[in-house]
Design an enzyme around this catalytic site. Structure first.
Site, PDB file in Angstrom:
ATOM      1  N   SER A 136       0.564  -1.330  -0.029  1.00  0.00           N
ATOM      2  CA  SER A 136      -0.048  -0.068   0.151  1.00  0.00           C
ATOM      3  C   SER A 136       0.881   1.037  -0.098  1.00  0.00           C
ATOM      4  CB  SER A 136      -0.962   0.031   1.170  1.00  0.00           C
ATOM      5  OG  SER A 136       0.053  -0.333   2.435  1.00  0.00           O
ATOM      6  N   CYS A 164       2.048  -6.700  10.081  1.00  0.00           N
ATOM      7  CA  CYS A 164       1.903  -5.485   9.298  1.00  0.00           C
ATOM      8  C   CYS A 164       3.456  -5.291   8.858  1.00  0.00           C
ATOM      9  CB  CYS A 164       1.194  -4.587  10.028  1.00  0.00           C
ATOM     10  SG  CYS A 164       1.145  -2.843   9.583  1.00  0.00           S
ATOM     11  N   HIS A 191       5.002  -2.353   8.588  1.00  0.00           N
ATOM     12  CA  HIS A 191       5.609  -1.594   9.398  1.00  0.00           C
ATOM     13  C   HIS A 191       6.060  -2.099  10.823  1.00  0.00           C
ATOM     14  CE1 HIS A 191       3.569   1.032   6.792  1.00  0.00           C
ATOM     15  NE2 HIS A 191       3.824   2.065   7.247  1.00  0.00           N
TER      16      HIS A 191
HETATM   17  N1  DGL Z   1       0.927  -2.219   4.531  1.00  0.00           N
HETATM   18  C1  DGL Z   1      -0.043  -2.386   5.283  1.00  0.00           C
HETATM   19  C2  DGL Z   1      -0.018  -3.629   6.128  1.00  0.00           C
HETATM   20  O1  DGL Z   1       0.829  -4.517   6.167  1.00  0.00           O
HETATM   21  C3  DGL Z   1       0.044  -1.270   6.594  1.00  0.00           C
HETATM   22  C4  DGL Z   1      -0.234   0.160   5.879  1.00  0.00           C
HETATM   23  C5  DGL Z   1      -1.596   0.250   5.646  1.00  0.00           C
HETATM   24  O2  DGL Z   1      -2.478   0.463   6.277  1.00  0.00           O
HETATM   25  O3  DGL Z   1      -1.860   0.559   4.112  1.00  0.00           O
HETATM   26  O4  DGL Z   1      -1.097  -4.187   6.404  1.00  0.00           O
END
Ligand code: DGL
Length: 266
Positions: free
Chosen positions: A11, A184, A186
């Site tokens: 994302s 996630c 991050h």
């Molecule tokens: N990349 C998203 C995840 O791993 C986290 C950031 C978002 O909410 O887009 O779920």
């Protein structure tokens, strides 16, 4: 042998933790990374919207002749993995299966915590994947939506981050989990803080590392690996705000990022 690039998408910026793990495990492979910085975050969006965005990115990557696609985003994996596999002529690897496998292997007590975005946790995808591997597992899932903006601010060890982490993780601590899945993109950047809050005996599972291992296996099984003398190239593309991608992304990847192409999708 196949020198075509591997497509990796997220994302936004966070998926660079997965890209970094891929660079380390597969140093001869070329990659194309797409970060949907115009439409981040995916965490609070509906499954239908996340699926639509993810399919658009898949088609863009396929247009770049990738030989495999890694969905680095947990939320996108939770909502769109099946749809992307159906639509793709090349293998599609998500982050949830590998993370679940690592957790099921690591736990001794069978009590596993999972943290992720609101969308990932609401989908129940990690719980299902873990219980499919270990039917007696007790899985405690908890959405931690404030972690994403904290990480993007670089507040990895800020007192505010610690306060929020204590609050989010309290039910998991009380539930006595011995393994915690960082579900996630991050969260690996918060590892030292999360380890401190959970205590040293709790195993933290980083889906990024496990996913790169699954990708290596998938390439090997299909004889899709690049030759050992291949010189890799790494191309980055984003849907908006290239300057911020480079500035914040460098923190994720641990090195300076070269310029990214701007590709507005949708
Ligand atoms: N990349 C998203 C995840 O791993 C986290 C950031 C978002 O909410 O887009 O779920």
């Amino acid at each position: 042998m196949n020198t075509a690039p591997i497509g990796i998408f997220d994302s936004g910026i966070g998926g660079l933790t997965v890209a970094r793990a891929v660079f380390e495990r597969l140093p001869h492979e070329s990659t194309i990374y797409f970060g949907d910085t115009a439409r981040v975050p995916y965490g609070p969006k509906s499954p239908e919207t996340v699926r639509r965005y993810s399919l658009e990115i898949l088609h863009w990557l396929l247009g770049r002749d990738v030989k495999a696609v890694v969905i680095a985003c947990n939320t996108s994996t939770a909502h769109a993995l099946m749809a992307l596999r159906e639509a793709s002529p090349v293998p599609v690897i998500g982050v949830i299966g590998p993370g679940a496998r690592a957790a099921a292997t690591a736990t001794r007590s069978g009590r596993i915590g999972v943290i992720g975005t609101a969308g990932t946790i609401a989908s129940g995808a990690y719980g299902r994947a873990i219980r499919a591997l270990r039917a007696d597992a007790i899985v405690e899932e908890r959405a931690c939506p404030l972690f994403v903006p904290l990480v993007e601010e670089g507040w990895f060890d800020h007192p505010a981050a610690e306060l929020i982490a204590c609050d989010y993780l309290e039910p998991l601590r009380a539930g006595g989990v011995d393994t915690l899945v960082l579900g996630c993109t991050h969260y690996p950047l918060l590892k030292p803080l999360l380890q401190r809050v959970m205590g040293p005996e709790v195993r933290l599972i980083d889906s990024a590392e496990e996913t790169s291992r699954t990708l290596a296996d998938a390439l090997g099984e299909r004889a899709l690996e690049a030759p050992a003398d291949a010189v890799p190239t790494h191309h980055f593309a984003v849907s908006d705000d290239e300057a911020r991608f480079r500035a914040v992304g460098s923190r994720f990847i641990g090195e300076r990022l070269s310029a990214a192409e701007v590709v507005p999708l949708g």
